[in-house]
Motif scaffolding. Structure first.
Motif, short mmCIF file in Angstrom:
data_model
loop_
_atom_site.label_atom_id
_atom_site.label_comp_id
_atom_site.label_asym_id
_atom_site.label_seq_id
_atom_site.Cartn_x
_atom_site.Cartn_y
_atom_site.Cartn_z
N ILE A 1 -2.22 17.95 -2.80
CA ILE A 1 -1.43 18.61 -4.02
C ILE A 1 -2.74 18.97 -5.14
O ILE A 1 -2.30 19.45 -6.05
N GLY A 2 -4.02 19.08 -4.68
CA GLY A 2 -5.00 19.52 -5.67
C GLY A 2 -5.56 18.75 -6.69
O GLY A 2 -6.07 18.81 -7.38
N TRP A 3 -5.23 17.30 -6.40
CA TRP A 3 -5.73 16.41 -7.13
C TRP A 3 -6.53 15.11 -6.47
O TRP A 3 -6.46 15.23 -5.16
N GLU A 4 -7.18 14.40 -7.46
CA GLU A 4 -7.93 13.22 -6.45
C GLU A 4 -8.25 12.13 -7.81
O GLU A 4 -7.76 12.31 -8.97
N LEU A 5 -8.45 10.89 -7.31
CA LEU A 5 -8.64 9.85 -8.36
C LEU A 5 -9.85 10.16 -9.36
O LEU A 5 -10.83 11.13 -8.99
N ARG A 6 -9.99 9.92 -10.39
CA ARG A 6 -10.75 10.01 -11.55
C ARG A 6 -12.07 9.36 -11.09
O ARG A 6 -13.30 9.91 -11.26
N MET A 7 -12.10 8.30 -10.73
CA MET A 7 -13.43 7.73 -10.29
C MET A 7 -13.12 6.58 -9.31
O MET A 7 -11.97 6.12 -9.15
N ALA A 8 -14.18 6.24 -8.48
CA ALA A 8 -14.16 5.41 -7.33
C ALA A 8 -15.49 4.77 -7.20
O ALA A 8 -16.42 5.38 -7.44
N SER B 1 4.70 7.50 -6.39
CA SER B 1 4.78 8.75 -6.55
C SER B 1 3.56 9.53 -6.99
O SER B 1 2.40 8.53 -7.06
N LEU B 2 3.53 10.59 -6.63
CA LEU B 2 2.28 11.49 -6.60
C LEU B 2 2.46 12.73 -7.17
O LEU B 2 3.20 13.41 -6.58
N ASP B 3 2.09 13.14 -8.34
CA ASP B 3 2.50 14.39 -9.06
C ASP B 3 0.99 14.85 -9.66
O ASP B 3 0.08 14.04 -9.67
N PRO B 4 1.04 16.22 -9.91
CA PRO B 4 -0.01 16.70 -10.68
C PRO B 4 -0.48 15.95 -11.91
O PRO B 4 0.48 15.42 -12.62
N GLY B 5 -1.83 15.51 -11.85
CA GLY B 5 -2.21 14.56 -12.99
C GLY B 5 -1.95 13.27 -13.22
O GLY B 5 -2.52 12.39 -13.74
N THR B 6 -0.95 12.63 -12.31
CA THR B 6 -0.71 11.24 -12.38
C THR B 6 -0.15 10.75 -11.02
O THR B 6 0.60 11.52 -10.37
N ASN C 1 0.78 -1.23 0.09
CA ASN C 1 -0.12 0.00 0.23
C ASN C 1 0.87 1.42 0.21
O ASN C 1 0.35 2.18 0.86
N ARG C 2 2.23 1.28 -0.69
CA ARG C 2 2.69 2.38 -0.83
C ARG C 2 2.56 3.35 -2.02
O ARG C 2 2.13 2.68 -3.13
N ILE C 3 2.23 4.47 -1.81
CA ILE C 3 2.26 5.57 -3.12
C ILE C 3 3.58 5.65 -3.43
O ILE C 3 4.39 6.11 -2.79
N ALA D 1 -7.75 6.74 1.30
CA ALA D 1 -6.31 7.23 1.91
C ALA D 1 -5.70 7.86 0.82
O ALA D 1 -4.90 8.67 0.95
N PHE D 2 -5.72 7.36 -0.42
CA PHE D 2 -4.85 8.00 -1.55
C PHE D 2 -5.42 9.17 -1.92
O PHE D 2 -4.79 10.13 -1.89
N ASP D 3 -6.80 9.36 -1.97
CA ASP D 3 -7.31 10.81 -2.29
C ASP D 3 -6.83 11.64 -1.18
O ASP D 3 -6.72 12.84 -1.55
N LYS D 4 -6.78 11.40 0.08
CA LYS D 4 -6.47 12.41 1.17
C LYS D 4 -5.03 12.97 0.70
O LYS D 4 -5.08 14.16 1.02
N LYS D 5 -4.10 11.92 0.43
CA LYS D 5 -2.88 12.76 0.00
C LYS D 5 -2.94 13.23 -1.14
O LYS D 5 -2.18 14.20 -1.29
N ALA D 6 -3.67 12.75 -2.17
CA ALA D 6 -3.61 13.36 -3.41
C ALA D 6 -4.30 14.87 -3.26
O ALA D 6 -3.77 15.83 -4.02
N ARG D 7 -5.09 15.03 -2.60
CA ARG D 7 -5.84 16.43 -2.45
C ARG D 7 -4.94 17.34 -1.79
O ARG D 7 -5.11 18.60 -1.89
#
Lengths: 443, 443
Positions: free
Chosen positions: B132-139, B108-113, B104-106, B124-130
């Motif tokens: 930097i202003g991003w999130e999953l496209r769908m869930a 890399s996490l960058d804008p867009g990808t 369950n390691r992220i 949990a991923f989305d919490k991290k992604a947000r």
């Protein structure tokens, strides 16, 4: 409308605290837009001039101008950068031209939304907005010079419309402030659905001073040209890209081979005889994009990253009505039409039916949730009669033409002035001073 | 497939450097998913158990497990959080269950990808992604517990699909790494279109270890309930919102009045007898959204800002297949179907035809660029024969059912295993050890 044709010296004195332009050459220049794309409008409009140009700095000065216009019953025509193509801002009956370009303050800029004065230039705005990760949802090919207020008063869509639809779509303009031309001019704020009373009304329904606009997340837009062996494959590729929900894009333009010849600055990337797609696609989705190109057997001839593209001329300036501009620079006999084709079947019909007389230039955009092919096809102009025949054939075959050869609101894209709009016009412009001659329902 | 049924003690010894679960109760729990939503699957699957659960920490450990499975010809079934509904991860022939939840390691996490290990949990991923202003496209509605790899291996879409379409759409999965079950297990990276060989394949085509996924700009999503007097008005509102290109949204769910009764935690906001929309809309577009609601004469009964919504249970957990979960908690005789209706006309036909036997729950999503009504309608189950009659009527009338009452890939939503997929299966799983019994084309 009764113009008392006052002494202009009196008017100038009343407005002497404002920036006034009286030089005839300057007035001439500020009485024009790009109506000369149409030989018909060119004949009708070339001698129309304002009497005086005023450049207000802020809303109070706009109110002062409105007061003066009402007092002397002077026609008032508002212009932004004058990048329109339908004579929107041509002063048919002279009078005052209100040039908004000095009202160019960004009043607020936040994630998702901004409030701007009407004369803010679109590209300049985007530069600021991108600093916080946002940008305009849509803009025309005149993006570098056009003003936000002018676009909303006279435009309909552009790059970005493949995702966000058109200005008329709910949500794409959040609010506008307008100054009225009542006996006692005042400021009205319209919000939500109400804004449609002043969008795409050519400034006949109040002087827009401020706008709240929604923003789009700023992607790094790669600029790409893809060449195809035949036109309908290029068109089908354009539809497929437009329908690819997993590939984020901002511009999907298809130019038939004969049009590519006119885009001389791109000669190296538009192979002779090929039909080409000019595109803006998110860098993050380029791998998926390449797969789609491969599927349609396209050949990528040009690909700039957002960073690279920011340095030179954007492909945007070879799309939408810039296509017409470039083509007319080479062949001034050319003119154009604006068409919602709705389906590729209709595109194919017209492609074969007209041959070289009507060269197809497609712009895909969202209409009510669906990506459809629209177009600004180039027409080899012969006579007005033949142009009307071409228009009629399109409409008989189920395409919708937004006729760019008229300055009358109802005869162009909008077609109908809603009763609420006319009622609003009566309220805000009881003397019919605003851009007179453009709204048939009023005249 | 030949299982040599080796001594499990030998296997355990070989894997003793890994986390192994041998407790029968734990193994039972990790042999289940939510197939019990289907009375038919429940009968078929309730006694299926794995022999051993292994929880690798990384790709090397996955390779070690693969080597052991190949050496002893042991069936291998991969599971994430086990939130699927079609018995995707039920070990039909026993063997090893590979639980990915510790990977369950992220990465890399960058804008867009982003690049993630397969077992990363979506919320949990989305919490991290947000951050930097991003999130999953769908869930899916199981977002809080589901793993990204599990969703891609067994899911199809969910919240976000109204904008980005489904996982199968080009661009929505950028790459996957899979470990093969060849004699000498190795790692293969699939990119772009190639990833479709392993998406929605229930883990029959390689063990997914890592994924690159595209991200969406993170909006502040308001959560809203709107009540309507009749079902078809609610459905038409859902279509109109979905088609509103100027209003950014993430979830458009319509629940017919009888279904609302089952969503007891929302009782206060679902007025008796009303048909309701459960929605996620960008806060920036709320004013336009209110205008649309007004136009359809809806009544907003619940509106939480993104900030407020982040504190409690998301409306998401009353949509998609969580609807079925809540309904079955109250009435275990209920089951469900999954349907692409394509048009509101078809929805209306089924609404009237089945009455209370099939309660309509719509989820709007993008399919090839168009927003269409899909559904996870609740069915009052009587017999398998009647259920099949209901399915047949839908298909005769032009709807497409993705049958959730089968664990066979081809009989569910996917329908056809492409020759390339079968060829890929032969390559990566020559002994047919991966999740055996799920792919008809192989068996």
């Amino acid at each position: 409308m009764t113009s008392l044709t006052p002494s202009w010296n009196i008017i100038k004195t009343e407005l002497s605290n404002l920036e006034i332009i009286t030089d005839p050459l300057q007035i001439s220049k500020l009485s024009l837009d790009y109506y000369h794309f149409s030989p018909i409008l060119n004949n009708q409009l070339q001698d129309k001039r304002g009497d005086l140009v005023v450049r207000p700095n802020n809303e109070e000065e706009v109110i002062q101008i409105a007061q003066t216009c009402v007092k002397y019953k002077i026609p008032l025509t508002v212009r932004g950068a004058g990048t329109g193509n339908y004579g929107q801002c041509i002063p048919l009956k002279g009078g005052i031209i209100l040039d908004t370009t000095k009202m160019n303050r960004i009043l607020s800029l936040d994630p998702g939304t901004a409030c701007v004065e009407t004369g803010v230039k679109m590209a300049a705005f985007d530069k600021k907005a991108r600093e916080i990760g946002w940008e305009l949802r849509m803009a025309p090919s005149t993006y570098r010079t056009a003003t936000i207020g002018g676009f909303i008063a006279g435009g309909s869509g552009g790059m970005g419309s493949i995702t966000y639809g058109q200005l008329r779509d709910r949500g794409n303009v959040q609010s506008v402030r307008v100054v009225t031309l009542e006996d006692d001019p005042c400021v009205i704020e319209l919000r939500g659905d109400e804004v449609q009373q002043v969008t795409h009304a050519y400034g006949t329904n109040g002087i827009i001073t401020q706008l709240e606009i929604p923003l789009a997340p700023a992607y790094p837009w790669a600029e790409i040209i893809v060449a195809f062996d035949d036109f309908m494959t290029a068109a089908r590729f354009g539809q497929a890209l437009s329908d690819s929900d997993g590939i984020i894009k901002k511009l999907v333009t298809i130019q038939a081979a004969p049009i590519c010849r006119y885009l001389t600055a791109l000669n190296d990337y538009l192979p002779d005889g090929k039909d080409c797609a000019l595109l803006m696609v998110s860098e993050y989705d380029l791998e998926a994009f390449h797969d789609l190109v491969y599927h349609y057997q396209g050949q990528i001839t040009y690909l700039k990253t957002a960073q690279e593209a920011s340095k030179g001329t954007s492909l945007l300036e070879f799309t939408w009505n810039h296509t017409t501009l470039h083509a007319r620079n080479i062949d001034p006999e050319l003119t154009y039409l604006q068409t919602l084709y709705f389906t590729l079947e209709k595109v194919e019909n017209f492609y074969h039916y007209f041959g070289d007389e009507v060269m197809i230039h497609l712009e895909f955009l969202k209409v009510a949730g669906k990506a459809i092919p629209a177009g600004l096809q180039l027409v080899r102009f012969t006579t007005e009669e033949r142009l009307n025949e071409i228009i009629d054939y399109h409409e008989e075959e189920g395409a919708a033409i937004a006729n760019p050869h008229t300055y009358i609101l109802e005869d162009g894209g909008r077609k109908v002035i809603e009763p609420e709009q006319l009622a609003f016009k009566k309220l805000v412009d009881p003397y019919g001073l605003m851009n007179p001659g453009k709204m048939k329902a009023w005249e």
